[in-house]
Design a protein around this motif. Sequence first.
Motif, PDB file in Angstrom:
ATOM      1  N   VAL A  17       1.319  16.861  -2.739  1.00  0.00           N
ATOM      2  CA  VAL A  17       1.387  15.883  -3.829  1.00  0.00           C
ATOM      3  C   VAL A  17       2.275  14.712  -3.430  1.00  0.00           C
ATOM      4  CG1 VAL A  17       2.139  15.511  -6.212  1.00  0.00           C
ATOM      5  CG2 VAL A  17       0.893  17.603  -5.606  1.00  0.00           C
ATOM      6  N   ARG A  18       3.419  15.004  -2.798  1.00  0.00           N
ATOM      7  CA  ARG A  18       4.310  13.920  -2.374  1.00  0.00           C
ATOM      8  C   ARG A  18       3.638  13.047  -1.317  1.00  0.00           C
ATOM      9  NH1 ARG A  18       8.831  16.548  -0.707  1.00  0.00           N
ATOM     10  NH2 ARG A  18       8.881  16.071   1.520  1.00  0.00           N
ATOM     11  N   ALA A  19       2.905  13.661  -0.394  1.00  0.00           N
ATOM     12  CA  ALA A  19       2.215  12.888   0.635  1.00  0.00           C
ATOM     13  C   ALA A  19       1.184  11.947   0.015  1.00  0.00           C
ATOM     14  CB  ALA A  19       1.549  13.835   1.631  1.00  0.00           C
ATOM     15  N   LEU A  20       0.396  12.443  -0.910  1.00  0.00           N
ATOM     16  CA  LEU A  20      -0.591  11.587  -1.575  1.00  0.00           C
ATOM     17  C   LEU A  20       0.088  10.435  -2.307  1.00  0.00           C
ATOM     18  CD1 LEU A  20      -3.082  14.229  -3.034  1.00  0.00           C
ATOM     19  CD2 LEU A  20      -3.722  12.284  -1.571  1.00  0.00           C
ATOM     20  N   ALA A  21       1.165  10.747  -3.016  1.00  0.00           N
ATOM     21  CA  ALA A  21       1.845   9.730  -3.815  1.00  0.00           C
ATOM     22  C   ALA A  21       2.526   8.682  -2.940  1.00  0.00           C
ATOM     23  CB  ALA A  21       2.863  10.395  -4.737  1.00  0.00           C
ATOM     24  N   GLU A  22       3.276   9.113  -1.939  1.00  0.00           N
ATOM     25  CA  GLU A  22       4.062   8.165  -1.148  1.00  0.00           C
ATOM     26  C   GLU A  22       3.198   7.364  -0.184  1.00  0.00           C
ATOM     27  OE1 GLU A  22       7.109   7.319  -1.770  1.00  0.00           O
ATOM     28  OE2 GLU A  22       7.175   8.803  -3.376  1.00  0.00           O
ATOM     29  N   LEU A  23       2.178   7.968   0.395  1.00  0.00           N
ATOM     30  CA  LEU A  23       1.309   7.202   1.285  1.00  0.00           C
ATOM     31  C   LEU A  23       0.450   6.218   0.498  1.00  0.00           C
ATOM     32  CD1 LEU A  23       0.247   9.984   3.812  1.00  0.00           C
ATOM     33  CD2 LEU A  23       2.084   8.303   4.034  1.00  0.00           C
ATOM     34  N   SER A  24       0.130   6.549  -0.744  1.00  0.00           N
ATOM     35  CA  SER A  24      -0.569   5.588  -1.604  1.00  0.00           C
ATOM     36  C   SER A  24       0.364   4.461  -2.010  1.00  0.00           C
ATOM     37  CB  SER A  24      -1.128   6.298  -2.842  1.00  0.00           C
ATOM     38  OG  SER A  24      -2.092   7.271  -2.493  1.00  0.00           O
ATOM     39  N   GLU A  26       2.776   3.254  -0.307  1.00  0.00           N
ATOM     40  CA  GLU A  26       2.997   2.379   0.842  1.00  0.00           C
ATOM     41  C   GLU A  26       1.715   1.706   1.316  1.00  0.00           C
ATOM     42  OE1 GLU A  26       5.295   4.135   3.941  1.00  0.00           O
ATOM     43  OE2 GLU A  26       6.780   4.999   2.579  1.00  0.00           O
ATOM     44  N   ASP A  27       0.642   1.828   0.550  1.00  0.00           N
ATOM     45  CA  ASP A  27      -0.651   1.202   0.878  1.00  0.00           C
ATOM     46  C   ASP A  27      -1.248   1.725   2.171  1.00  0.00           C
ATOM     47  OD1 ASP A  27      -1.048  -0.262  -1.383  1.00  0.00           O
ATOM     48  OD2 ASP A  27      -0.286  -2.144  -0.569  1.00  0.00           O
ATOM     49  N   MET A  28      -0.874   2.917   2.570  1.00  0.00           N
ATOM     50  CA  MET A  28      -1.531   3.549   3.714  1.00  0.00           C
ATOM     51  C   MET A  28      -2.816   4.250   3.283  1.00  0.00           C
ATOM     52  SD  MET A  28       1.663   5.036   5.924  1.00  0.00           S
ATOM     53  CE  MET A  28       0.686   5.146   7.428  1.00  0.00           C
ATOM     54  N   LEU A  29      -2.871   4.609   2.011  1.00  0.00           N
ATOM     55  CA  LEU A  29      -4.078   5.138   1.398  1.00  0.00           C
ATOM     56  C   LEU A  29      -4.446   4.213   0.246  1.00  0.00           C
ATOM     57  CD1 LEU A  29      -3.269   8.968   1.187  1.00  0.00           C
ATOM     58  CD2 LEU A  29      -4.573   7.777   2.966  1.00  0.00           C
ATOM     59  N   ARG A  50      -5.354  13.015 -10.812  1.00  0.00           N
ATOM     60  CA  ARG A  50      -5.041  12.171 -11.960  1.00  0.00           C
ATOM     61  C   ARG A  50      -3.620  11.636 -11.777  1.00  0.00           C
ATOM     62  NH1 ARG A  50      -8.691  12.560 -15.875  1.00  0.00           N
ATOM     63  NH2 ARG A  50      -7.268  11.557 -17.347  1.00  0.00           N
ATOM     64  N   ALA A  51      -3.431  10.376 -12.170  1.00  0.00           N
ATOM     65  CA  ALA A  51      -2.118   9.772 -11.948  1.00  0.00           C
ATOM     66  C   ALA A  51      -1.902   8.603 -12.889  1.00  0.00           C
ATOM     67  CB  ALA A  51      -1.987   9.291 -10.496  1.00  0.00           C
ATOM     68  N   VAL A  52      -0.632   8.255 -13.065  1.00  0.00           N
ATOM     69  CA  VAL A  52      -0.240   7.015 -13.729  1.00  0.00           C
ATOM     70  C   VAL A  52       0.649   6.254 -12.759  1.00  0.00           C
ATOM     71  CG1 VAL A  52      -0.407   7.968 -16.056  1.00  0.00           C
ATOM     72  CG2 VAL A  52       1.765   8.107 -14.826  1.00  0.00           C
ATOM     73  N   ARG A  53       0.763   4.943 -12.953  1.00  0.00           N
ATOM     74  CA  ARG A  53       1.591   4.121 -12.076  1.00  0.00           C
ATOM     75  C   ARG A  53       2.984   3.978 -12.677  1.00  0.00           C
ATOM     76  NH1 ARG A  53      -1.634   1.424  -8.427  1.00  0.00           N
ATOM     77  NH2 ARG A  53       0.307   1.340  -7.214  1.00  0.00           N
ATOM     78  N   GLY A  54       3.985   3.973 -11.798  1.00  0.00           N
ATOM     79  CA  GLY A  54       5.362   3.863 -12.233  1.00  0.00           C
ATOM     80  C   GLY A  54       6.051   2.661 -11.639  1.00  0.00           C
ATOM     81  N   GLY A  55       7.378   2.619 -11.769  1.00  0.00           N
ATOM     82  CA  GLY A  55       8.165   1.519 -11.237  1.00  0.00           C
ATOM     83  C   GLY A  55       7.964   1.340  -9.751  1.00  0.00           C
ATOM     84  N   PHE A  56       8.020   0.087  -9.273  1.00  0.00           N
ATOM     85  CA  PHE A  56       7.757  -0.278  -7.888  1.00  0.00           C
ATOM     86  C   PHE A  56       6.306   0.019  -7.503  1.00  0.00           C
ATOM     87  CE2 PHE A  56      12.370   0.376  -7.893  1.00  0.00           C
ATOM     88  CZ  PHE A  56      12.811  -0.784  -7.270  1.00  0.00           C
ATOM     89  N   GLU A  57       5.408   0.116  -8.496  1.00  0.00           N
ATOM     90  CA  GLU A  57       3.995   0.439  -8.281  1.00  0.00           C
ATOM     91  C   GLU A  57       3.822   1.808  -7.626  1.00  0.00           C
ATOM     92  OE1 GLU A  57       1.988  -2.768  -6.231  1.00  0.00           O
ATOM     93  OE2 GLU A  57       1.795  -3.923  -8.089  1.00  0.00           O
ATOM     94  N   SER A  58       4.721   2.720  -7.935  1.00  0.00           N
ATOM     95  CA  SER A  58       4.616   4.069  -7.393  1.00  0.00           C
ATOM     96  C   SER A  58       3.566   4.867  -8.149  1.00  0.00           C
ATOM     97  CB  SER A  58       5.979   4.768  -7.473  1.00  0.00           C
ATOM     98  OG  SER A  58       6.450   4.761  -8.809  1.00  0.00           O
ATOM     99  N   TRP A  59       3.229   6.020  -7.605  1.00  0.00           N
ATOM    100  CA  TRP A  59       2.190   6.887  -8.160  1.00  0.00           C
ATOM    101  C   TRP A  59       2.832   8.153  -8.718  1.00  0.00           C
ATOM    102  CZ3 TRP A  59      -3.134   5.788  -8.058  1.00  0.00           C
ATOM    103  CH2 TRP A  59      -3.475   4.608  -7.379  1.00  0.00           C
TER     104      TRP A  59
END
Length: 563
Positions: A17-24, A26-29, A50-59
């Motif tokens: 889950v962290r990999a999906l969120a952080e690589l997304s 950073e615009d790598m995904l 399923r996701a919502v966007r957070g601060g700094f455009e995080s996932w």
Amino acid sequence: MQTTDRAWREAGHALLVRALAELSYEDMLSPEPLGDGAYRVSLAAEYTFRAVRGGFESWRIDPGSVRRNGVPASDPMEFLVDARSALGLDGPTTAEALRELVATWSADALLRRSLPTASGLADASYVDLEQAQGGHPAMVLNKGRLGFTASDAEAYAPEAGRTLRLTWIAVHPSLGVSAGVSLADELDPDTTAAFASRAPDGYVWLPVHPFHLDVAVRPLFAPYLADGRIVELGEAPDRYRVLASVRTLVNVDHPAKFHVKVPLLIRNTLVWRGLPAGPTAGAPAVSAWLHALQASDPFLASHVDLLGEVASVAVRHPLFDRIPDAPYRYHELLAAVWREPVETYLRPGERARSLASLLVTGSDGVALVAELVARSGLSAVSWVRTLLRVVLAAPLHALHVHDLAFCPHGENTVVVFGPDDVPVRTMLKDFAEDVNLLPGRVYPGLPPEADRLLPRWSEGELAHSIVTAVFAGVFRPLAVLVGPLGISEPEFWGLVREAVEEYFEAVPEAAARRKEYGLTADRVERICLNREQLTGGGFHDRAEKEEFEIVSGTVPNPLVVHG
């Protein structure tokens, strides 16, 4: 030590889950919206969540929603192989990343096996709480520790919770230089007498981590052990525990003695964990200057304690020293720094917890911050508001009044709590390599040896000490943890903005530098640690650490309300 199947599965799922969120992030995904908060990432296999966007455009990904080809997914290594083409990873890089990933997975599983409940976390000592930390929250491969064997990890990793003893060596003064206060009280009289009987007169003494002694000192310094320029004195009796940074050690037999920072020939989260000779030798001078600066500034004196690096020993390798363009790890092989312990500044009834430890969730699924709020008797908003003011006070003041940037990330910032578990002030540490100044500015009282060592950065780069280390590095995940306490993410970032504004109201002279440092600008640079690790310099030997490029594009500043 074997982990349970449940701990292994849970750790792997969380890592995926962290990999999906952080690589997304950073615009790598590039997740493709499917509607109603659902997204798809098409790799060698199809991942949906399923996701919502957070601060700094995080996932903010719903952990239970992650699917691979329609089936619940929990294997981060399989994901990395699926994603390698999309990430642009060649074979060697993919293999190295998998190596760090499985090490991180193993460490996370071990951590889960012994993780206390939130109540247990709140009762834990400073050192015990360090054992429960989850690593850098923005990095996927955050416990790679390449160089450690499985046995080394069980013996020396913080989550293992074990103690170790240090072997001391004596070094000829042509190789080693010492600085700072006397260390006469660090060894008991009997040990001192025994070591003195083996050490030649005039030699410099320092401790060595048992792993590093075997991996680096005995093999790489073998000629000088053979000719007597380095002498092994023996193992000292005091037992130490490691903090989350792995190379900083706390004396558990005598907690009032100094913390010791020593090099380890391992690579973890982008860099090799050595100690460079120049900054090590200059550490006491930098700390003395910072203490004098603090003493002259009533605001700093009342809001922060500085854990000074009061003594050091730096040892050069005669041959590697003649190869300036060798990978930097060969210039960071042998040294030690002694730092004031947190106990030096704690008052009766106070408790110290690293800022990073406030991001931990207990084995019962309750966040430590929720437990502390409940114990404090304050409302969640009042407690969080107090925490933000306390954490930001010293970094904001140092930056805007003194043009000085600490590196106040989660491990370098220690939050001091009163008996009611309400934050009252902070402690800061790690000065030799992580204090930065403005180019061309004259800093009163700065010793020449410190002036030569401290990096000079522009205003924007100095501001990253807060934007990156605090806002994006700690507050971004903290915003998620306080959600169950009834604080929405927009409300949380509003509280952060409020803390910044209150500082400027309290210290009007700081406002003159506000625009240059731009903490409340509309947009801020996006920090991409995983991008640098996977596709930049993270897996390559370099002559300098500073060559890393961790910025990619900009994102909306969550401190600003965007229409």
